[in-house]
Design an enzyme around this catalytic site. Structure first.
Site, mmCIF file in Angstrom:
data_model
loop_
_atom_site.group_PDB
_atom_site.id
_atom_site.type_symbol
_atom_site.label_atom_id
_atom_site.label_comp_id
_atom_site.label_asym_id
_atom_site.label_seq_id
_atom_site.Cartn_x
_atom_site.Cartn_y
_atom_site.Cartn_z
ATOM 1 N NE ARG A 1 1.426 -5.077 10.778
ATOM 2 C CZ ARG A 1 2.636 -4.986 10.249
ATOM 3 N NH1 ARG A 1 3.691 -5.425 10.909
ATOM 4 N NH2 ARG A 1 2.804 -4.447 9.060
ATOM 5 N NE ARG B 1 7.453 -2.279 6.426
ATOM 6 C CZ ARG B 1 6.140 -2.329 6.525
ATOM 7 N NH1 ARG B 1 5.397 -1.906 5.547
ATOM 8 N NH2 ARG B 1 5.590 -2.830 7.603
ATOM 9 N NE ARG C 1 5.351 -0.266 10.253
ATOM 10 C CZ ARG C 1 4.304 -0.441 9.453
ATOM 11 N NH1 ARG C 1 4.250 0.179 8.281
ATOM 12 N NH2 ARG C 1 3.308 -1.221 9.803
ATOM 13 C CE LYS D 1 -2.157 -1.137 3.853
ATOM 14 N NZ LYS D 1 -1.568 -2.479 4.106
ATOM 15 N NE ARG E 1 -5.371 -1.467 9.441
ATOM 16 C CZ ARG E 1 -4.262 -0.977 8.903
ATOM 17 N NH1 ARG E 1 -4.232 0.231 8.430
ATOM 18 N NH2 ARG E 1 -3.172 -1.707 8.837
#
Ligand code: AP5
Ligand code: MG
Length: 216
Positions: free
Chosen positions: A171, A125, A160, A14, A86
């Site tokens: 998640r 990431r 993160r 995203k 969400r």
């Protein structure tokens, strides 16, 4: 004016695609995850509560999210929403907000990714805390030009806190439980476009361009 929702599981791409869309179509990137992470810079009770929720992989309450979004949407017209809505409650509140402003949602892009592919993308990431751009130290196409430095704002990149296997699993569970139903919600409105997000970043973006340019 384009108003776009990116709907997808965690690590589907995203944030990556939002930046590409905003650069090409001159839109504002609104990521509720980034807005929340910005709040964490203050060390008050509110941010401590949010920090705990985000680090557990659960969702922050709808009222808080709506308040953050409303503030951000003031004076903004064309935008890409990344990570919002969400829950069905968030989608309904957003519909009401659009009605109030006499505006419409133009596209919902559902980035469909396999769970195994998403899980792999999380590992390398790196994120820029300043502009929200994301990179990946293990994927050639998404590496920063200079090791650990944002290509655009030259900030040091960070990992993160919620990017570990255990929280990622949670998640995904939360996405399947609370967010996935929104696919049908927007399909019924006739504005949902499914994008194959298992392929390279540029190939995902090619599909999105076709939709936004009206070729599909
Ligand atoms: P949020 O920040 O939105 O996280 P998320 O949904 O888990 O999604 P991610 O940011 O992890 O993934 P992404 O899809 O943006 O993928 P990316 O482009 O980075 O939310 C975090 C938390 O905040 C939530 O858990 C919740 O607690 C809270 N929250 C946020 N919004 C909320 C809301 N509305 N309501 C309640 N709570 C809320 O890509 C991932 C990696 O893959 C990168 O390294 C990238 O370089 C790489 N990559 C991307 N695309 C490709 C590709 N096509 N090929 C190869 N690599 C790729
Ligand atoms: Mg993101």
């Amino acid at each position: 004016m384009k108003r776009i929702i990116l709907l997808a599981a965690p690590a589907a791409g995203k944030g990556t695609q939002a930046k590409l869309i905003c650069d090409k179509y001159n839109l504002e990137h609104i990521s509720t995850g980034d807005l929340l992470r910005d709040c964490l810079r203050n060390e008050d009770n509110f941010s401590l509560k949010i920090k705990e929720i985000m680090e557990s992989g659960k969702l922050v309450d709808d009222a808080t999210i709506l308040e953050l979004l409303k503030r951000k949407l003031n004076n903004i017209d064309g935008y890409v929403l990344d990570g919002f809505p969400r829950t069905l409650a968030q989608a309904l509140s957003y519909d009401a907000l659009l009605k109030e402003k006499n505006e419409n949602l133009t596209h919902v892009l559902y980035l469909n990714v396999d769970e195994e592919v998403a899980k792999k993308r999380i590992v390398g990431r790196l994120s820029c805390g300043k502009c929200g751009r994301v990179y990946n130290e293990l994927i050639e196409e998404n590496k920063p030009k200079v090791l650990n430095v944002c290509d655009v704002c030259l900030e040091q990149l960070t990992k993160r806190k919620d990017d570990n296997e255990e929280v990622f699993k949670e998640r995904l569970r939360v996405y399947n439980e609370s967010t996935k139903d929104l696919i049908d919600y927007y399909k019924n409105k006739g504005i949902l476009h499914e994008i194959d997000s298992n392929v390279d970043t540029s190939m995902v973006f090619n599909q999105i361009e076709k939709v936004l340019d009206g070729d599909i």
